[in-house]
Write a protein that holds these residues in place. Sequence first.
Motif, PDB file in Angstrom:
ATOM      1  N   TYR A  37      63.135  45.537 -30.040  1.00  0.00           N
ATOM      2  CA  TYR A  37      62.376  44.382 -29.738  1.00  0.00           C
ATOM      3  C   TYR A  37      61.729  43.370 -30.391  1.00  0.00           C
ATOM      4  O   TYR A  37      61.372  42.365 -30.353  1.00  0.00           O
ATOM      5  CB  TYR A  37      60.967  45.133 -28.934  1.00  0.00           C
ATOM      6  N   MET A  38      62.195  43.589 -31.893  1.00  0.00           N
ATOM      7  CA  MET A  38      61.688  42.648 -32.812  1.00  0.00           C
ATOM      8  C   MET A  38      62.264  41.333 -33.027  1.00  0.00           C
ATOM      9  O   MET A  38      61.671  40.330 -33.403  1.00  0.00           O
ATOM     10  CB  MET A  38      61.874  43.418 -34.237  1.00  0.00           C
ATOM     11  N   GLY A  39      63.707  41.330 -32.391  1.00  0.00           N
ATOM     12  CA  GLY A  39      64.240  39.944 -32.408  1.00  0.00           C
ATOM     13  C   GLY A  39      64.779  39.299 -33.721  1.00  0.00           C
ATOM     14  O   GLY A  39      65.321  38.222 -33.724  1.00  0.00           O
ATOM     15  N   LEU A  40      64.984  40.527 -34.696  1.00  0.00           N
ATOM     16  CA  LEU A  40      65.573  40.115 -35.979  1.00  0.00           C
ATOM     17  C   LEU A  40      67.080  40.499 -35.967  1.00  0.00           C
ATOM     18  O   LEU A  40      67.506  41.610 -35.517  1.00  0.00           O
ATOM     19  CB  LEU A  40      64.907  40.853 -37.116  1.00  0.00           C
ATOM     20  N   GLU A  41      67.964  39.653 -36.361  1.00  0.00           N
ATOM     21  CA  GLU A  41      69.497  39.762 -36.252  1.00  0.00           C
ATOM     22  C   GLU A  41      70.004  39.288 -37.608  1.00  0.00           C
ATOM     23  O   GLU A  41      69.785  38.224 -38.013  1.00  0.00           O
ATOM     24  CB  GLU A  41      70.212  39.246 -35.214  1.00  0.00           C
ATOM     25  N   PRO A  42      70.904  39.820 -38.201  1.00  0.00           N
ATOM     26  CA  PRO A  42      71.459  41.441 -37.975  1.00  0.00           C
ATOM     27  C   PRO A  42      70.516  42.482 -38.262  1.00  0.00           C
ATOM     28  O   PRO A  42      69.593  42.018 -39.021  1.00  0.00           O
ATOM     29  CB  PRO A  42      72.929  41.395 -38.565  1.00  0.00           C
ATOM     30  N   HIS A  43      70.855  43.899 -37.689  1.00  0.00           N
ATOM     31  CA  HIS A  43      69.972  44.694 -37.768  1.00  0.00           C
ATOM     32  C   HIS A  43      70.110  45.443 -39.527  1.00  0.00           C
ATOM     33  O   HIS A  43      70.346  46.689 -39.639  1.00  0.00           O
ATOM     34  CB  HIS A  43      70.058  45.592 -37.043  1.00  0.00           C
ATOM     35  N   ASP A  72      63.197  50.662 -34.289  1.00  0.00           N
ATOM     36  CA  ASP A  72      62.269  49.434 -34.701  1.00  0.00           C
ATOM     37  C   ASP A  72      63.078  48.173 -34.327  1.00  0.00           C
ATOM     38  O   ASP A  72      62.299  47.035 -33.837  1.00  0.00           O
ATOM     39  CB  ASP A  72      62.133  49.346 -36.149  1.00  0.00           C
ATOM     40  N   ALA A  73      64.383  47.967 -34.199  1.00  0.00           N
ATOM     41  CA  ALA A  73      65.066  46.883 -33.816  1.00  0.00           C
ATOM     42  C   ALA A  73      65.236  46.411 -32.567  1.00  0.00           C
ATOM     43  O   ALA A  73      65.248  45.272 -32.347  1.00  0.00           O
ATOM     44  CB  ALA A  73      66.406  47.014 -34.468  1.00  0.00           C
ATOM     45  N   ALA A  80      66.360  49.639 -39.468  1.00  0.00           N
ATOM     46  CA  ALA A  80      65.929  49.525 -38.272  1.00  0.00           C
ATOM     47  C   ALA A  80      66.288  49.945 -37.146  1.00  0.00           C
ATOM     48  O   ALA A  80      65.635  49.892 -36.077  1.00  0.00           O
ATOM     49  CB  ALA A  80      65.757  47.790 -38.364  1.00  0.00           C
ATOM     50  N   ARG A  81      67.244  50.641 -37.184  1.00  0.00           N
ATOM     51  CA  ARG A  81      68.246  50.914 -35.918  1.00  0.00           C
ATOM     52  C   ARG A  81      67.912  52.504 -35.879  1.00  0.00           C
ATOM     53  O   ARG A  81      68.459  53.201 -34.651  1.00  0.00           O
ATOM     54  CB  ARG A  81      69.685  50.745 -36.044  1.00  0.00           C
TER      55      ARG A  81
END
Length: 275
Positions: free
Chosen positions: A110-116, A107-108, A187-188
């Motif tokens: 292409y979402m652009g959310l950091e950190p995972h 999931d992580a 998400a990973r």
Amino acid sequence: MGKKLTQEQVDSFHRDGFLSPVDIFSEEKALSYRKELEAAEKKWPEAFEGASRQNAHLCLKCLDEIVHNKALLDAAEDIVGPNILNYGTVLFIKEANDPGFVSWHQDAKYMGLEPHVGITAWIALSKSDNESGCMQMIPGSHSSIRDHNDTFGEKNILTRGQEVEGIDETKAVSTPLRPGQASFHSARVVHSSQPNKSNDRRIGFVIQPLMPPSVIQTKSRVAAQLVRGKDEFGHFDKASRPTGDMKPNEVAFRDNINNIWKEHLYEGAEKTRDL
């Protein structure tokens, strides 16, 4: 002992990258939510097709109620902490005898959310098992982000048909759920699902992700919904709860968020599509 999960369950999540099943509400309540959702689909069919299955909780009260379910948020708090944002939701619906599938992916990516550090909650509103195409997880695969290939496969229901190659499927663990149960995954973690070969719809309502407010969106600013605790960071605009079903201003708000999501999810892709 946490609010909902045992320490053993929390440790299992961090070790494997997922936890399943977790009881959230009864089968009877799940059926009630399903009836409300399917009534809305019948009344506003165009509102629940393709990309419009994203973020329907922002304009449909029964889905908003699930997002704010106490047992769900208690379990999430045991993993991510007391302050929780809901980034968004997706309805993953496979019709009876539907050949659609979800390829191995993270999931992580292409979402652009950091950190995972966010978790995905996958809530079953109908029976989800091997026949109907429940999710499968690769334990321990959340240690790093893998390369993905965009396939845009016709039967692949992911946005880009993105796929991680070289997965040893003998290590896959199925996560069957009864209606009203949820699974949680990192998400990973690498996961997938097969086609629905049953004679009933497989309806999954997915909150993706539940995350601490310290997370940032690295691509462009978008809204998120505070579902528990406080947001002392302000990295996201505020998404409010719906005041009714399919109110024009709330549908427009959802559509605006979905357009931003499309930009994020298709960044760098050769083409786009509306699934």
